[in-house]
Design a protein around this motif. Structure first.
Motif, PDB file in Angstrom:
ATOM      1  N   GLY A  83      40.195  47.961  43.976  1.00  0.00           N
ATOM      2  CA  GLY A  83      41.217  47.242  44.745  1.00  0.00           C
ATOM      3  C   GLY A  83      40.870  45.808  45.063  1.00  0.00           C
ATOM      4  N   GLU A  84      41.326  45.560  46.289  1.00  0.00           N
ATOM      5  CA  GLU A  84      40.998  44.016  46.725  1.00  0.00           C
ATOM      6  C   GLU A  84      39.885  43.418  46.593  1.00  0.00           C
ATOM      7  OE1 GLU A  84      42.541  46.419  48.232  1.00  0.00           O
ATOM      8  OE2 GLU A  84      44.490  45.890  49.054  1.00  0.00           O
ATOM      9  N   LEU A  85      38.505  44.304  46.693  1.00  0.00           N
ATOM     10  CA  LEU A  85      37.287  43.965  46.086  1.00  0.00           C
ATOM     11  C   LEU A  85      37.006  43.357  44.926  1.00  0.00           C
ATOM     12  CD1 LEU A  85      35.145  47.223  47.712  1.00  0.00           C
ATOM     13  CD2 LEU A  85      36.161  45.084  48.876  1.00  0.00           C
ATOM     14  N   HIS A  86      38.115  43.363  43.767  1.00  0.00           N
ATOM     15  CA  HIS A  86      37.799  42.703  42.794  1.00  0.00           C
ATOM     16  C   HIS A  86      38.021  41.035  43.022  1.00  0.00           C
ATOM     17  CE1 HIS A  86      37.566  45.580  39.512  1.00  0.00           C
ATOM     18  NE2 HIS A  86      38.334  46.092  40.394  1.00  0.00           N
ATOM     19  N   ALA A  87      38.766  40.664  44.220  1.00  0.00           N
ATOM     20  CA  ALA A  87      38.744  39.229  44.716  1.00  0.00           C
ATOM     21  C   ALA A  87      37.852  38.775  45.700  1.00  0.00           C
ATOM     22  CB  ALA A  87      40.292  39.329  45.018  1.00  0.00           C
ATOM     23  N   ALA A 226      47.812  50.022  39.334  1.00  0.00           N
ATOM     24  CA  ALA A 226      47.462  51.465  39.727  1.00  0.00           C
ATOM     25  C   ALA A 226      46.158  52.019  38.771  1.00  0.00           C
ATOM     26  CB  ALA A 226      48.635  52.363  39.452  1.00  0.00           C
ATOM     27  N   GLY A 227      45.345  52.750  39.292  1.00  0.00           N
ATOM     28  CA  GLY A 227      44.257  53.071  38.582  1.00  0.00           C
ATOM     29  C   GLY A 227      43.314  52.105  38.403  1.00  0.00           C
ATOM     30  N   ASP A 228      43.164  51.051  38.937  1.00  0.00           N
ATOM     31  CA  ASP A 228      42.171  50.015  39.014  1.00  0.00           C
ATOM     32  C   ASP A 228      42.354  49.212  37.656  1.00  0.00           C
ATOM     33  OD1 ASP A 228      41.247  49.720  41.567  1.00  0.00           O
ATOM     34  OD2 ASP A 228      39.178  50.455  41.113  1.00  0.00           O
TER      35      ASP A 228
END
Length: 301
Positions: A83-87, A226-228
């Protein structure tokens, strides 16, 4: 609604409960907002000092939420976020500021990338986009250090010239304006002399470079579906075969970025692995420099 983490250390997996996903997402958003403000605030101004304090406070809260429950030791870390942790600019978190960290879209992609070593004498490409004096200076300095490299600046840094140079190269360093398009990630771009280099241009290459450094704003961001499922420069490059990508997840100031990138090249030239080289390069620039925290080592570190 709860964020979980799985740690894998010495072959043993453990499950950890980290807390409400909405709270963590809110803190990530606050940190990114603060770093964007810092990137444009006048250096040493009261506004910059105040925002720097805010970002440090938020980073400490995220460290307590995400990392303290894991009981990590001091060895290098591979992160597969969600989710948001990719950023998230992970180097802002206190416990990761001096630790080599690699961020991967998936464990399978990390393993594939980690098993492909770079050649001993890589074929290098350097390129600078327009409207950034510091970027041209950065690339010209790198060209003097590595005279055997193919270098493209000013009117020679066109989309056609760069894609030709990229095809089959081993190591690429591009300094240019970057634009992230969350509405259509395939149109994320780097500005060149005659237009924009997009994901579509990269997909036309027969062989993408194994190692890529993008000295530009938000070029490490991905849109998360969806689904990362990830879409953007990062996801496209790894799908095409890139092993290591160093890129920023927030806007960065040009002059400070130049210093970090030149220090990074020094460390890589000495043989340091990319994630370690990034840590060592950060040690040579001010601790709260946006550039020092914005860049993330993706893929094989």
């Amino acid at each position: 609604g709860e964020l979980l983490a799985v740690t894998l250390v010495d072959g043993r997996a453990r499950l950890h409960r980290l807390g409400a996903a909405t709270r963590i997402a809110k803190e990530v958003g606050s940190l990114r907002f603060g770093l964007r403000r810092l990137a444009t605030a006048p250096a040493h101004s009261r506004a910059a000092e105040g925002m720097a304090q805010v970002t440090r406070t938020v980073a400490r809260r995220l460290d307590a939420l995400l990392l303290e429950p894991l009981g990590l030791d001091g060895r290098p870390l591979v992160l597969v976020p969600t989710g948001e942790l990719h950023a998230l600019p992970w180097a802002m978190l206190p416990s990761l500021q001096e630790r080599p960290v690699t961020v991967a879209p998936s464990l399978r992609l990390w393993l594939r990338a980690a098993q492909q070593p770079l050649p001993y004498t890589p074929q290098r490409v350097f390129a600078a986009g327009p409207r950034l004096a510091a970027a041209t200076e950065e690339i010209e300095t790198l060209a003097r250090r590595h005279p055997e490299a193919a270098t493209l600046t000013r009117e020679h840094a066109t989309v056609a010239n760069l894609t030709t140079a990229l095809d089959g190269a081993d190591s690429v360093h591009i300094a240019a304006h970057g634009r992230f398009r969350d509405d259509n990630p395939l149109f994320c771009s780097l500005e060149l002399a005659d237009g924009n280099l997009t994901v579509y241009d990269l997909e036309r290459l027969h062989r993408v470079p194994p190692q890529i450094i993008l000295s530009s704003c938000e070029s490490g961001l991905s849109a998360v579906h969806a689904g990362d499922e990830l879409m953007g420069f990062t996801a496209a490059l790894f799908a095409l075969g890139t092993c290591t990508l160093i890129a920023a997840t927030v806007p960065v100031p040009d002059e400070a970025t130049k210093g970090l990138m030149l220090a990074l090249d020094e460390q890589l030239s000495r043989g340091a692995p990319p994630a370690t080289a990034l840590v060592e390069a950060r040690a040579q620039v001010p601790k709260m420099s946006v550039s020092s925290a914005a860049f993330v080592c993706f893929g094989a570190g």
